[in-house]
Design a protein around this motif. Structure first.
Motif, PDB file in Angstrom:
ATOM      1  N   ALA A  45      33.367   6.880 -15.977  1.00 27.76           N
ATOM      2  CA  ALA A  45      34.403   5.480 -15.904  1.00 27.76           C
ATOM      3  C   ALA A  45      35.057   4.779 -17.025  1.00 27.76           C
ATOM      4  O   ALA A  45      35.527   4.663 -16.488  1.00 27.76           O
ATOM      5  CB  ALA A  45      31.828   4.486 -15.699  1.00 27.76           C
ATOM      6  N   GLU A  46      34.379   5.679 -18.355  1.00 27.32           N
ATOM      7  CA  GLU A  46      34.485   4.591 -19.317  1.00 27.32           C
ATOM      8  C   GLU A  46      36.084   5.309 -19.803  1.00 27.32           C
ATOM      9  O   GLU A  46      37.027   5.208 -20.289  1.00 27.32           O
ATOM     10  CB  GLU A  46      33.925   4.997 -20.870  1.00 27.32           C
ATOM     11  CG  GLU A  46      33.790   4.403 -21.974  1.00 27.32           C
ATOM     12  CD  GLU A  46      33.333   4.595 -23.544  1.00 27.32           C
ATOM     13  OE1 GLU A  46      33.571   3.746 -24.360  1.00 27.32           O
ATOM     14  OE2 GLU A  46      32.606   5.158 -22.989  1.00 27.32           O
ATOM     15  N   LEU A  47      36.492   6.513 -19.418  1.00 24.46           N
ATOM     16  CA  LEU A  47      37.461   7.393 -19.274  1.00 24.46           C
ATOM     17  C   LEU A  47      38.415   6.376 -18.422  1.00 24.46           C
ATOM     18  O   LEU A  47      39.812   6.975 -18.742  1.00 24.46           O
ATOM     19  CB  LEU A  47      37.054   8.754 -19.328  1.00 24.46           C
ATOM     20  CG  LEU A  47      38.124   9.745 -19.644  1.00 24.46           C
ATOM     21  CD1 LEU A  47      38.693   9.856 -20.967  1.00 24.46           C
ATOM     22  CD2 LEU A  47      37.965  11.541 -19.039  1.00 24.46           C
ATOM     23  N   LEU A  48      38.346   7.150 -17.062  1.00 25.11           N
ATOM     24  CA  LEU A  48      38.651   6.189 -16.517  1.00 25.11           C
ATOM     25  C   LEU A  48      39.196   5.634 -15.902  1.00 25.11           C
ATOM     26  O   LEU A  48      40.322   5.046 -15.547  1.00 25.11           O
ATOM     27  CB  LEU A  48      38.880   7.678 -15.070  1.00 25.11           C
ATOM     28  CG  LEU A  48      38.136   8.357 -14.913  1.00 25.11           C
ATOM     29  CD1 LEU A  48      37.801  10.103 -13.688  1.00 25.11           C
ATOM     30  CD2 LEU A  48      40.126   9.409 -15.822  1.00 25.11           C
ATOM     31  N   PRO A  50      38.407   3.609 -13.302  1.00 26.39           N
ATOM     32  CA  PRO A  50      38.284   3.347 -11.819  1.00 26.39           C
ATOM     33  C   PRO A  50      38.333   1.778 -11.169  1.00 26.39           C
ATOM     34  O   PRO A  50      37.257   1.280 -12.106  1.00 26.39           O
ATOM     35  CB  PRO A  50      37.342   4.024 -11.407  1.00 26.39           C
ATOM     36  CG  PRO A  50      35.914   3.540 -11.941  1.00 26.39           C
ATOM     37  CD  PRO A  50      36.976   3.827 -13.372  1.00 26.39           C
ATOM     38  N   ASP A  51      39.117   1.433 -10.143  1.00 31.11           N
ATOM     39  CA  ASP A  51      39.279   0.197  -9.157  1.00 31.11           C
ATOM     40  C   ASP A  51      37.735   0.473  -8.401  1.00 31.11           C
ATOM     41  O   ASP A  51      36.717  -0.993  -8.936  1.00 31.11           O
ATOM     42  CB  ASP A  51      39.690   0.319  -8.980  1.00 31.11           C
ATOM     43  CG  ASP A  51      41.363  -0.029  -8.591  1.00 31.11           C
ATOM     44  OD1 ASP A  51      41.733  -0.484  -9.934  1.00 31.11           O
ATOM     45  OD2 ASP A  51      42.507   1.158  -8.700  1.00 31.11           O
ATOM     46  N   ILE A  52      37.420   1.497  -7.957  1.00 37.98           N
ATOM     47  CA  ILE A  52      35.842   0.925  -7.677  1.00 37.98           C
ATOM     48  C   ILE A  52      35.073   2.454  -7.987  1.00 37.98           C
ATOM     49  O   ILE A  52      35.247   3.579  -7.926  1.00 37.98           O
ATOM     50  CB  ILE A  52      36.505   1.242  -5.734  1.00 37.98           C
ATOM     51  CG1 ILE A  52      37.153  -0.292  -6.035  1.00 37.98           C
ATOM     52  CG2 ILE A  52      34.511   1.870  -5.139  1.00 37.98           C
ATOM     53  CD1 ILE A  52      37.535   0.361  -4.064  1.00 37.98           C
ATOM     54  N   ILE A  53      33.674   2.353  -7.855  1.00 34.63           N
ATOM     55  CA  ILE A  53      32.708   2.996  -8.261  1.00 34.63           C
ATOM     56  C   ILE A  53      32.366   3.239  -6.985  1.00 34.63           C
ATOM     57  O   ILE A  53      31.095   1.905  -6.899  1.00 34.63           O
ATOM     58  CB  ILE A  53      31.750   2.956  -9.496  1.00 34.63           C
ATOM     59  CG1 ILE A  53      32.907   3.097 -10.939  1.00 34.63           C
ATOM     60  CG2 ILE A  53      30.571   3.949  -9.824  1.00 34.63           C
ATOM     61  CD1 ILE A  53      32.330   2.984 -11.866  1.00 34.63           C
ATOM     62  N   LEU A  54      31.387   4.745  -5.982  1.00 29.67           N
ATOM     63  CA  LEU A  54      30.926   4.739  -5.382  1.00 29.67           C
ATOM     64  C   LEU A  54      29.419   5.463  -5.977  1.00 29.67           C
ATOM     65  O   LEU A  54      29.997   6.647  -6.353  1.00 29.67           O
ATOM     66  CB  LEU A  54      31.347   5.648  -4.139  1.00 29.67           C
ATOM     67  CG  LEU A  54      32.364   4.613  -3.508  1.00 29.67           C
ATOM     68  CD1 LEU A  54      32.972   5.380  -2.398  1.00 29.67           C
ATOM     69  CD2 LEU A  54      32.380   3.337  -2.971  1.00 29.67           C
ATOM     70  N   VAL A  71      27.729   0.843 -16.560  1.00 30.03           N
ATOM     71  CA  VAL A  71      28.851   1.030 -16.460  1.00 30.03           C
ATOM     72  C   VAL A  71      29.752  -0.432 -16.467  1.00 30.03           C
ATOM     73  O   VAL A  71      30.565  -0.459 -17.095  1.00 30.03           O
ATOM     74  CB  VAL A  71      28.992   1.445 -15.106  1.00 30.03           C
ATOM     75  CG1 VAL A  71      30.263   1.048 -14.225  1.00 30.03           C
ATOM     76  CG2 VAL A  71      28.676   3.422 -14.954  1.00 30.03           C
ATOM     77  N   ARG A  72      28.875  -1.442 -16.166  1.00 34.67           N
ATOM     78  CA  ARG A  72      29.107  -2.580 -16.637  1.00 34.67           C
ATOM     79  C   ARG A  72      29.857  -2.827 -17.607  1.00 34.67           C
ATOM     80  O   ARG A  72      30.244  -3.753 -18.220  1.00 34.67           O
ATOM     81  CB  ARG A  72      28.435  -3.747 -16.095  1.00 34.67           C
ATOM     82  CG  ARG A  72      27.539  -3.540 -14.991  1.00 34.67           C
ATOM     83  CD  ARG A  72      27.063  -4.875 -14.276  1.00 34.67           C
ATOM     84  NE  ARG A  72      26.704  -5.994 -14.701  1.00 34.67           N
ATOM     85  CZ  ARG A  72      25.979  -7.029 -14.368  1.00 34.67           C
ATOM     86  NH1 ARG A  72      24.547  -6.766 -14.406  1.00 34.67           N
ATOM     87  NH2 ARG A  72      26.265  -8.018 -15.140  1.00 34.67           N
ATOM     88  N   PRO A  76      33.597  -2.506 -17.258  1.00 34.98           N
ATOM     89  CA  PRO A  76      33.388  -4.197 -16.615  1.00 34.98           C
ATOM     90  C   PRO A  76      34.149  -4.675 -15.428  1.00 34.98           C
ATOM     91  O   PRO A  76      33.742  -4.974 -14.700  1.00 34.98           O
ATOM     92  CB  PRO A  76      33.974  -5.266 -17.913  1.00 34.98           C
ATOM     93  CG  PRO A  76      34.767  -4.130 -18.657  1.00 34.98           C
ATOM     94  CD  PRO A  76      34.741  -2.978 -18.369  1.00 34.98           C
ATOM     95  N   LEU A  77      35.505  -4.018 -15.039  1.00 34.86           N
ATOM     96  CA  LEU A  77      36.723  -4.062 -13.757  1.00 34.86           C
ATOM     97  C   LEU A  77      35.950  -3.437 -12.956  1.00 34.86           C
ATOM     98  O   LEU A  77      36.419  -3.930 -11.457  1.00 34.86           O
ATOM     99  CB  LEU A  77      38.187  -4.284 -14.510  1.00 34.86           C
ATOM    100  CG  LEU A  77      38.003  -5.483 -15.285  1.00 34.86           C
ATOM    101  CD1 LEU A  77      39.780  -4.998 -15.543  1.00 34.86           C
ATOM    102  CD2 LEU A  77      37.688  -6.931 -15.367  1.00 34.86           C
TER     103      LEU A  77
END
Length: 222
Positions: A45-48, A50-54, A71-72, A76-77
Protein backbone atom coordinates in the motif's frame (compact mmCIF):
# COMPACT_ATOMS: atom_id res chain seq x y z
CA UNK A 1 -2.44 9.84 -20.20
CA UNK A 2 -5.30 9.79 -17.70
CA UNK A 3 -6.16 6.54 -15.93
CA UNK A 4 -9.62 5.33 -16.81
CA UNK A 5 -9.92 2.63 -14.14
CA UNK A 6 -9.39 2.90 -10.37
CA UNK A 7 -6.32 0.94 -9.20
CA UNK A 8 -7.05 -1.89 -6.76
CA UNK A 9 -4.79 -3.81 -4.34
CA UNK A 10 -6.24 -7.13 -3.08
CA UNK A 11 -5.23 -8.77 0.22
CA UNK A 12 -6.56 -12.30 0.83
CA UNK A 13 -4.76 -15.56 1.58
CA UNK A 14 -7.19 -17.75 -0.40
CA UNK A 15 -6.17 -18.01 -4.10
CA UNK A 16 -9.67 -18.94 -5.25
CA UNK A 17 -11.13 -15.85 -3.56
CA UNK A 18 -8.51 -13.65 -5.20
CA UNK A 19 -9.28 -15.05 -8.63
CA UNK A 20 -12.99 -14.59 -8.04
CA UNK A 21 -12.44 -10.96 -7.07
CA UNK A 22 -10.31 -10.43 -10.19
CA UNK A 23 -13.12 -11.75 -12.37
CA UNK A 24 -15.74 -9.55 -10.72
CA UNK A 25 -13.67 -6.38 -10.92
CA UNK A 26 -11.82 -6.75 -14.24
CA UNK A 27 -14.31 -4.82 -16.41
CA UNK A 28 -14.28 -1.66 -14.25
CA UNK A 29 -11.07 -1.74 -12.18
CA UNK A 30 -7.33 -2.33 -12.62
CA UNK A 31 -5.88 -4.98 -10.26
CA UNK A 32 -2.34 -3.73 -9.61
CA UNK A 33 -1.20 -6.37 -7.06
CA UNK A 34 -2.34 -9.12 -4.68
CA UNK A 35 -0.86 -10.06 -1.29
CA UNK A 36 -1.56 -12.85 1.20
CA UNK A 37 -0.79 -11.31 4.62
CA UNK A 38 -1.33 -8.09 6.51
CA UNK A 39 2.31 -7.04 6.71
CA UNK A 40 2.76 -7.33 2.94
CA UNK A 41 -0.45 -5.36 2.48
CA UNK A 42 0.94 -2.40 4.41
CA UNK A 43 4.22 -2.55 2.48
CA UNK A 44 2.54 -2.67 -0.92
CA UNK A 45 0.00 0.00 0.00
CA UNK A 46 2.85 2.38 0.84
CA UNK A 47 4.74 1.48 -2.35
CA UNK A 48 1.89 1.42 -4.88
CA UNK A 49 -0.55 4.00 -3.46
CA UNK A 50 -3.70 2.24 -4.79
CA UNK A 51 -7.06 3.95 -5.10
CA UNK A 52 -8.85 1.05 -3.40
CA UNK A 53 -7.70 -1.74 -1.09
CA UNK A 54 -9.75 -4.92 -0.72
CA UNK A 55 -8.86 -6.98 2.33
CA UNK A 56 -10.11 -9.81 4.51
CA UNK A 57 -10.23 -9.71 8.31
CA UNK A 58 -8.38 -12.97 8.98
CA UNK A 59 -4.88 -12.87 7.47
CA UNK A 60 -1.47 -14.17 8.65
CA UNK A 61 1.04 -11.99 10.55
CA UNK A 62 -1.29 -8.99 10.86
CA UNK A 63 -5.07 -9.18 10.74
CA UNK A 64 -7.08 -6.95 8.44
CA UNK A 65 -8.31 -4.56 11.12
CA UNK A 66 -4.85 -3.66 12.30
CA UNK A 67 -3.43 -3.65 8.77
CA UNK A 68 -6.11 -1.12 7.81
CA UNK A 69 -5.06 1.19 10.63
CA UNK A 70 -1.46 1.10 9.43
CA UNK A 71 -2.52 1.63 5.82
CA UNK A 72 -4.23 4.87 6.83
CA UNK A 73 -0.82 6.23 7.80
CA UNK A 74 1.14 5.09 4.73
CA UNK A 75 -1.52 5.49 2.03
CA UNK A 76 -4.17 7.84 3.45
CA UNK A 77 -6.01 8.41 0.17
CA UNK A 78 -6.73 4.72 -0.44
CA UNK A 79 -10.33 3.62 0.09
CA UNK A 80 -10.40 0.54 2.34
CA UNK A 81 -13.01 -2.12 1.58
CA UNK A 82 -13.39 -5.24 3.72
CA UNK A 83 -14.54 -8.35 1.86
CA UNK A 84 -15.14 -11.01 4.50
CA UNK A 85 -17.35 -13.85 5.70
CA UNK A 86 -17.70 -12.26 9.13
CA UNK A 87 -21.17 -10.86 9.82
CA UNK A 88 -21.02 -10.07 13.58
CA UNK A 89 -21.71 -6.47 14.55
CA UNK A 90 -18.39 -6.10 16.42
CA UNK A 91 -16.45 -6.81 13.22
CA UNK A 92 -18.45 -4.25 11.26
CA UNK A 93 -17.83 -1.55 13.85
CA UNK A 94 -14.15 -2.38 14.15
CA UNK A 95 -13.75 -2.31 10.36
CA UNK A 96 -15.23 1.18 10.02
CA UNK A 97 -13.35 2.49 13.03
CA UNK A 98 -10.12 1.17 11.50
CA UNK A 99 -10.72 3.32 8.44
CA UNK A 100 -12.96 1.28 6.13
CA UNK A 101 -15.26 2.86 3.58
CA UNK A 102 -17.20 -0.34 2.86
CA UNK A 103 -17.95 -3.74 4.37
CA UNK A 104 -19.01 -6.45 1.90
CA UNK A 105 -19.72 -10.06 2.84
CA UNK A 106 -18.06 -12.60 0.55
CA UNK A 107 -21.33 -14.47 0.06
CA UNK A 108 -22.76 -11.38 -1.65
CA UNK A 109 -19.62 -10.06 -3.36
CA UNK A 110 -20.66 -11.11 -6.86
CA UNK A 111 -23.75 -8.92 -6.68
CA UNK A 112 -22.56 -6.09 -4.42
CA UNK A 113 -18.84 -5.50 -4.76
CA UNK A 114 -18.80 -3.36 -7.91
CA UNK A 115 -21.59 -1.18 -6.51
CA UNK A 116 -19.73 -0.85 -3.21
CA UNK A 117 -16.53 0.25 -4.93
CA UNK A 118 -18.31 2.85 -7.04
CA UNK A 119 -19.95 4.15 -3.85
CA UNK A 120 -16.65 4.55 -2.01
CA UNK A 121 -14.99 6.20 -5.02
CA UNK A 122 -17.81 8.74 -4.86
CA UNK A 123 -16.99 9.45 -1.21
CA UNK A 124 -19.80 7.41 0.32
CA UNK A 125 -19.95 4.41 2.68
CA UNK A 126 -21.37 1.00 1.86
CA UNK A 127 -22.55 -1.82 4.16
CA UNK A 128 -23.85 -5.17 2.91
CA UNK A 129 -27.55 -5.57 3.77
CA UNK A 130 -26.67 -8.98 5.27
CA UNK A 131 -24.80 -7.34 8.18
CA UNK A 132 -27.08 -4.42 8.91
CA UNK A 133 -28.90 -6.45 11.57
CA UNK A 134 -32.08 -4.42 11.66
CA UNK A 135 -30.43 -1.00 11.34
CA UNK A 136 -32.84 1.14 9.39
CA UNK A 137 -32.08 3.05 6.18
CA UNK A 138 -32.86 6.25 8.07
CA UNK A 139 -29.91 5.63 10.43
CA UNK A 140 -27.54 4.28 7.76
CA UNK A 141 -26.65 7.40 5.80
CA UNK A 142 -24.23 7.00 2.88
CA UNK A 143 -21.95 9.79 4.18
CA UNK A 144 -22.07 8.96 7.90
CA UNK A 145 -19.49 6.52 9.26
CA UNK A 146 -21.47 3.33 10.05
CA UNK A 147 -19.02 2.40 12.83
CA UNK A 148 -21.11 4.40 15.30
CA UNK A 149 -24.05 2.02 14.77
CA UNK A 150 -22.36 -1.26 15.69
CA UNK A 151 -20.84 -2.87 18.87
CA UNK A 152 -16.98 -2.70 20.22
CA UNK A 153 -13.93 -5.02 21.16
CA UNK A 154 -10.21 -5.14 22.18
CA UNK A 155 -7.80 -2.29 21.52
CA UNK A 156 -5.73 -2.33 18.33
CA UNK A 157 -2.50 -3.25 20.21
CA UNK A 158 -4.27 -6.00 22.14
CA UNK A 159 -5.50 -7.54 18.88
CA UNK A 160 -1.98 -7.44 17.45
CA UNK A 161 -0.56 -9.21 20.50
CA UNK A 162 -3.44 -11.70 20.62
CA UNK A 163 -2.99 -12.71 16.98
CA UNK A 164 0.76 -13.28 17.41
CA UNK A 165 0.26 -15.23 20.64
CA UNK A 166 -2.34 -17.39 18.88
CA UNK A 167 0.09 -17.97 16.00
CA UNK A 168 2.46 -19.58 18.52
CA UNK A 169 5.04 -16.79 18.79
CA UNK A 170 6.97 -16.35 22.05
CA UNK A 171 6.95 -13.08 23.99
CA UNK A 172 10.48 -12.18 22.84
CA UNK A 173 9.51 -12.72 19.18
CA UNK A 174 6.33 -10.66 19.57
CA UNK A 175 8.30 -7.87 21.20
CA UNK A 176 10.69 -7.77 18.24
CA UNK A 177 7.88 -7.80 15.67
CA UNK A 178 5.96 -4.99 17.37
CA UNK A 179 9.03 -3.04 18.53
CA UNK A 180 7.98 -3.12 22.17
CA UNK A 181 9.53 -4.68 25.30
CA UNK A 182 8.88 -8.23 26.49
CA UNK A 183 7.44 -6.72 29.67
CA UNK A 184 4.93 -4.75 27.58
CA UNK A 185 3.96 -7.91 25.68
CA UNK A 186 3.26 -9.68 28.98
CA UNK A 187 1.28 -6.65 30.17
CA UNK A 188 -0.92 -6.78 27.07
CA UNK A 189 -1.39 -10.56 27.38
CA UNK A 190 -2.58 -10.12 30.97
CA UNK A 191 -4.94 -7.34 29.90
CA UNK A 192 -6.38 -9.46 27.08
CA UNK A 193 -7.00 -12.39 29.42
CA UNK A 194 -8.68 -10.14 31.97
CA UNK A 195 -10.86 -8.42 29.37
CA UNK A 196 -11.94 -11.67 27.72
CA UNK A 197 -12.13 -13.75 30.89
CA UNK A 198 -9.68 -16.34 29.51
CA UNK A 199 -6.96 -18.20 31.44
CA UNK A 200 -4.65 -19.98 29.00
CA UNK A 201 -2.88 -19.68 25.66
CA UNK A 202 -5.14 -22.44 24.31
CA UNK A 203 -8.22 -20.37 25.19
CA UNK A 204 -6.69 -17.26 23.60
CA UNK A 205 -5.93 -19.25 20.45
CA UNK A 206 -9.46 -20.60 20.29
CA UNK A 207 -10.84 -17.07 20.70
CA UNK A 208 -8.60 -15.79 17.88
CA UNK A 209 -9.76 -18.57 15.55
CA UNK A 210 -13.43 -18.02 16.36
CA UNK A 211 -13.10 -14.27 15.81
CA UNK A 212 -11.36 -14.43 12.46
CA UNK A 213 -7.84 -13.44 13.56
CA UNK A 214 -6.37 -16.70 12.23
CA UNK A 215 -7.11 -18.43 8.97
CA UNK A 216 -5.72 -21.75 10.17
CA UNK A 217 -5.66 -23.82 13.39
CA UNK A 218 -2.13 -24.08 14.88
CA UNK A 219 -0.71 -27.56 15.37
CA UNK A 220 -1.59 -29.07 18.72
CA UNK A 221 -4.67 -26.95 19.37
CA UNK A 222 -7.95 -28.81 20.03
Amino acid sequence: MLRTKPRVLIADDHPLIVEGLRTILAPDFEIIATVTDGVSLVTQAELLKPDIILLDIGMPLLNGMDAARRVRNVSPLARIVFVTQRTDREYVQSAFRSGASAYVVKQAAAGELVTALHEVMAGRYYVSPMVRNGISEELLHAKRNPGDLFAGGLTARQREVLQLVAEGKAAKEIAALLDISVKTVEYHKAGIMETLGLRSIAELTRYAIEHGMLTYQPFGQP
